[in-house]
Design a protein around this motif. Sequence first.
Motif, mmCIF file in Angstrom:
data_model
loop_
_atom_site.group_PDB
_atom_site.id
_atom_site.type_symbol
_atom_site.label_atom_id
_atom_site.label_comp_id
_atom_site.label_asym_id
_atom_site.label_seq_id
_atom_site.Cartn_x
_atom_site.Cartn_y
_atom_site.Cartn_z
ATOM 1 N N GLN A 78 1.822 3.361 -5.797
ATOM 2 C CA GLN A 78 0.862 2.423 -5.205
ATOM 3 C C GLN A 78 0.013 1.738 -6.279
ATOM 4 O OE1 GLN A 78 1.326 5.642 -4.089
ATOM 5 N NE2 GLN A 78 0.788 5.835 -1.926
ATOM 6 N N SER A 103 0.814 -1.212 0.000
ATOM 7 C CA SER A 103 0.000 0.000 0.000
ATOM 8 C C SER A 103 0.849 1.263 0.000
ATOM 9 C CB SER A 103 -0.909 0.006 1.229
ATOM 10 O OG SER A 103 -0.135 0.015 2.415
ATOM 11 N N ARG A 104 2.127 1.112 -0.128
ATOM 12 C CA ARG A 104 3.040 2.249 -0.052
ATOM 13 C C ARG A 104 3.687 2.534 -1.392
ATOM 14 N NH1 ARG A 104 3.821 -0.222 5.129
ATOM 15 N NH2 ARG A 104 3.704 1.295 6.821
ATOM 16 N N SER A 131 3.264 6.307 2.448
ATOM 17 C CA SER A 131 1.884 6.047 2.062
ATOM 18 C C SER A 131 1.243 7.215 1.329
ATOM 19 C CB SER A 131 1.057 5.708 3.292
ATOM 20 O OG SER A 131 1.546 4.559 3.935
#
Length: 117
Positions: free
Chosen positions: A47, A30-31, A93
Amino acid sequence: QVRLRESGGGSVQIGGSLRLSCAAAGDLGSRCTAWFREGVAVARLGQDGSTWYADSVKGRFTISKDSTKTILYLEMNELQPEDTGMYSCAADSSAWKCLIRTNFNSWGQGTQVTVSS
């Protein structure tokens, strides 16, 4: 933040290849992730899976993640003396930081790459 550790650096002759690895103590899925050379971004994996490369490495370097999304790679081919430097991986993120490729909140300590004749 996520703890990152690079490996795979070393000395190589001009035209050679190296693969750098960045092991994360957590999920990178998710980063946004990126590789920096001496603090300047050379490759980024967003992402959404999109990639960006600095003009100086385009066509020679490839950024990717493994299937577990915990290891980031930088495959470097046709290495040149100007590729020499400390390579660090980074993650964040934030989509904005991903876009501007700066101020990532997680960094590894770096691995040295030296290219010589």
